[in-house]
Design an enzyme around this catalytic site. Sequence first.
Site, PDB file in Angstrom:
ATOM      1  N   CYS C 147      69.055  32.730  26.333  1.00 47.02           N
ATOM      2  CA  CYS C 147      69.749  32.552  27.606  1.00 47.02           C
ATOM      3  C   CYS C 147      69.295  31.319  28.397  1.00 47.02           C
ATOM      4  CB  CYS C 147      69.632  33.811  28.463  1.00 47.02           C
ATOM      5  SG  CYS C 147      67.964  34.466  28.619  1.00 47.02           S
ATOM      6  N   HIS C 240      69.610  31.785  35.562  1.00 48.56           N
ATOM      7  CA  HIS C 240      68.379  31.108  35.164  1.00 48.56           C
ATOM      8  C   HIS C 240      68.428  29.672  35.675  1.00 48.56           C
ATOM      9  CE1 HIS C 240      67.383  34.553  32.926  1.00 48.56           C
ATOM     10  NE2 HIS C 240      67.448  34.109  31.694  1.00 48.56           N
TER      11      HIS C 240
END
Lengths: 347, 347, 347, 347
Positions: C147, C240
């Site tokens: 990710c 993120h």
Amino acid sequence: MDHRIPVGVLGATGMVGARLVHMLVEHPWFRLAEVVASERSAGEPLGALLSGADAAGLPSEITGLEVKTPGEALSSPLLLSALPSSVAKEIEEAAAGEGRLVVSNASAHRTDADVPLVIPEVNPDHLALLDAQRSRWPGGIVTNPNCAVAVLATCLAPLHEAFGLERVVVTTLQAISGAGRPGPAAFDLVDNVLPHIAGEEPKIAGEPRKILGTVRDGVVVDADFAVGATAVRVPVLHGHLVSVACSLRKKAAPEEAVAAMSGWRGHVADLELPTAPAHPLEIAEEVDRPQPRLDRDRGGGMTVTVGRVRAGGALHLSFVALAHNLVRGAAGAALLNAELCHARGLA
Amino acid sequence: MDHRIPVGVLGATGMVGARLVHMLVEHPWFRLAEVVASERSAGEPLGALLSGADAAGLPSEITGLEVKTPGEALSSPLLLSALPSSVAKEIEEAAAGEGRLVVSNASAHRTDADVPLVIPEVNPDHLALLDAQRSRWPGGIVTNPNCAVAVLATCLAPLHEAFGLERVVVTTLQAISGAGRPGPAAFDLVDNVLPHIAGEEPKIAGEPRKILGTVRDGVVVDADFAVGATAVRVPVLHGHLVSVACSLRKKAAPEEAVAAMSGWRGHVADLELPTAPAHPLEIAEEVDRPQPRLDRDRGGGMTVTVGRVRAGGALHLSFVALAHNLVRGAAGAALLNAELCHARGLA
Amino acid sequence: MDHRIPVGVLGATGMVGARLVHMLVEHPWFRLAEVVASERSAGEPLGALLSGADAAGLPSEITGLEVKTPGEALSSPLLLSALPSSVAKEIEEAAAGEGRLVVSNASAHRTDADVPLVIPEVNPDHLALLDAQRSRWPGGIVTNPNCAVAVLATCLAPLHEAFGLERVVVTTLQAISGAGRPGPAAFDLVDNVLPHIAGEEPKIAGEPRKILGTVRDGVVVDADFAVGATAVRVPVLHGHLVSVACSLRKKAAPEEAVAAMSGWRGHVADLELPTAPAHPLEIAEEVDRPQPRLDRDRGGGMTVTVGRVRAGGALHLSFVALAHNLVRGAAGAALLNAELCHARGLA
Amino acid sequence: MDHRIPVGVLGATGMVGARLVHMLVEHPWFRLAEVVASERSAGEPLGALLSGADAAGLPSEITGLEVKTPGEALSSPLLLSALPSSVAKEIEEAAAGEGRLVVSNASAHRTDADVPLVIPEVNPDHLALLDAQRSRWPGGIVTNPNCAVAVLATCLAPLHEAFGLERVVVTTLQAISGAGRPGPAAFDLVDNVLPHIAGEEPKIAGEPRKILGTVRDGVVVDADFAVGATAVRVPVLHGHLVSVACSLRKKAAPEEAVAAMSGWRGHVADLELPTAPAHPLEIAEEVDRPQPRLDRDRGGGMTVTVGRVRAGGALHLSFVALAHNLVRGAAGAALLNAELCHARGLA
């Protein structure tokens, strides 16, 4: 020579147990002699089972204690229990059966008719129930209340003594550490609160009535007031805040309530128990206090801070109160009970 | 040709105002024609005064609107006000003096005897008070309640209609956005909650009684029940959660209360107001709901979600409820009032 | 008649799987035909296994799907896998052995020499590796990156194409949802960040070199640059953020880097893949962006937002970038790969 | 009789100033004799200007100090300045003009060629610059670095001494209290991080080179290495975490770096400065440390904890480090500088 009483901690590796271990370092009356944890910890030194943060600051004679398992032989006459309630019943009864005094934070025995549920400043006389336990075992079991009840019942005590409680409505904003490890997931508590804590509300509704009840003929007659509780988990590390509204048998103005609370020293001030704070209750002066982060460590975590005492609108009075849930609400509560027992010659 | 009614937004650059502007994009009845903000914004395009986050998604005909200042001439017959209460009184009265209908989220006029305080689903008939305003100005002022009251009064309405309220004790856990910009400091809300919100509790205690009151002879007779409130700020972005305990004139079991609430559609379902949610009240099925993050956007932020309806211990009933404070509690509340006024031929 | 391709989701009840299920509702090319989860879920309807929040908004034909267990017979030619890596290897290989195409978010096969690790906009040509898999099984396995790498490699791509990367130093500030359920404890992330995420840094260091590598003679020759990574967990729900510094083979001024990134559309723009955002990369204009909460949902969570591109001090360039870890970083990444495979006639 | 040196605190009511006041209670060498704050505080007792939380625990002789304003006559030969940089330049120079030694946390003079920028353990010899100030004023000004630099430069020092730094890439995760009061809004830091801190990165890039530079002919020759910095605000109360990657003139394995750091005691260990921690640097043993909440208070907030020292992938080494931004990064930094000056006979 160390003349202190050897004590054991049951469930020493959980959040409450670790706190108890810390509170016993350099305790003037008690010496931590043994620790008990679950099977899988058997034989390891305590320090290896605590997280780095929980082990920090402990002396080597404590981190080096070899962890015993529930079945193993114990030697201490006094045990402090921070066991999960699921296993507490059996283990604590076995210890009482061996003649030990178990001072427990677990909920397993709180509602037993012959087990005292004690906050030393509030109802030290409830220790009289221990006599009735003699028919069950040679030792004894003494319990302290649920962590939110520790806050609530302490500030209700002077009001009940002075005016008589009739109805109490409470919403608790409870800290994360009250759930133990691992506790709620971060994902559930960022930008959120959780309006339910499993099993909590019946304790908050029931325990204050026993604590503020009266010992008659060897049993507690519950105090005659009703409590309704809503328990909410909030993203706070430590410190349970309770928002209270109550009606009284004898109506009191807010100033009278403040006077009753601020002047209250509880019923064991003369015993000078080591863990007892100078003030079991303190009234915050500022309008936006108590706050968990700013007030939870008052009196070493043992002081209950009360704020915003005012006329209640729907019921007579409203106020908020707060204390450290791991100290006044758990580890410190058990330790103070142990000190009370010792001061009374029971341990 | 655009046949929609031109409307203005007063206080368009604050948190509530920006939300109103967003809710007016592609509104079927209203066209955002002008925006008003403080002196220092004069002449700038709206887009330049909004934060990037607040401006995101707005079409250029809206970001390009030149901001007017309070003194400037307006052209819209209908104004939506998200002004700070400190300046709302004067500006809103001036607009009413010019014959405009001001639908306001500000608290300045909520307690005026001739100003309706309205939640469309609850008390649309209170618009009758507008007649009494004619002696003051040719226009009119309509208000919506405080953001916590919007949640509380909506779920109290079916209970009051069915059983009659007697006493209500409420603790609110209010989101950060309810304080506007900049709002509380991060330093005060990490690992903390704040047990006081200035000015909030008197509104929570007073406004529900007016909203659930009865219009007689052109004035509102307040509903006859008492409310006690404690307002707490929690580290949640949006969504006010209220923890309610109440006693009723006619005692009701929890199932009866649930039935009253879940079957309630309010009193404007037939009007098909564009911003009205399909269900003004929804009952959450899961025991740990409503939660701010998971439930605040139900019904586009206009639905009040109720959970944990149960017997109350000290009072008859306890439950929790939640809605989006900027939508059901502010911008959406004002817009829905404006739609109600339009549907009733008042704008 | 529904002419869409039937697809299955492996691991449908986790955080990524549930997101995949949502992204497949009304998908123009694919129809969710079956879902697989762990043994203990066997035979239950999907809706009963999802949390209320994860189930919200799903149509009944999806919540009603009976969950299959890993051993059970499947019917879909195309499978999307959100399995935990611990079980992904065996299950995905079995499916490939049955001739299915598995598009996987798991890390189990990412480093296999014959398994393409693909971000469609970056290296769609890597699908050529599928030919080499024919010696292993009749089906195929295609993977997407970790990710954090999904964010990092997407913004590195135009820089590497234009200037050639030499060294990349990255610190990632990763969201809680990246850890799946239950994820980190709230107790560890209030007033805290965690400077270590198990197993993450080797992936961040290795995967970009494969993704930006070159297919020669049926294998990927890794790109010739070095990556150093530090992965930190922060109290953010989704999104993120990566803080990047890099040196280039051919030095570029910040404006040149911005031009390379903002003009980049990737290599599949012509395919009009349904899940592809209009802009795989966007440059934030404001100096304090991208921020997780404000920018993670750009392009439906598929757009990578880049900000603060500037001369780097120690290396040539510094910048920050962000995308939604569950969408661009997981579910959306897998789905976009599946769409690419379909557009290329592979599924 | 109290033979301690009277000192004054400039800017005593801010976050750093209040911390300084607390650190001076029972200080063995210094006695807090006077406090200065902004005009609007004139004449009030210090205790009335501090928040309840900041005033807690201060003795009455300190809370009772009457606050002076910048223009007023001072009597202390030694001043500790926690002034905002906007006003620090003028006020500090005036005090130096009166012959006082000003030890300042403000950034106003840090880059002046004749003003030492000192971390006592790192570059105590830079105090030699004070000689050059004699041409400007009879007193002197000594500064400490930016709060993030205090952490960074302390852990870089032993590496630079042993191996020579070449390039340093750092991402800082900075706590809320680093922004002073009121600091960032809660609304911006719930479920979010902010990837920009105004004015911070140039300080982080520049100050370490001066601190690790060499005094030659009365001026500092900056150390010859490059620093690139990205500063991010995270929802943490106290404790700046820095994620560092660096290349060295003389390559070192991680174990060598650990040895250099763990064996380093700095250059003032012999002086036994009261505020100096036993270990200016400590190496955390656990892989997920240091963490802000768990490690910020090591050594009373003065110890820098280093963790995760490892080969860097792109540059030679990577590691993380942390200290309390208000102590090692501000109040403690200034106080330690004052102690150094006193030990060296300068105050």
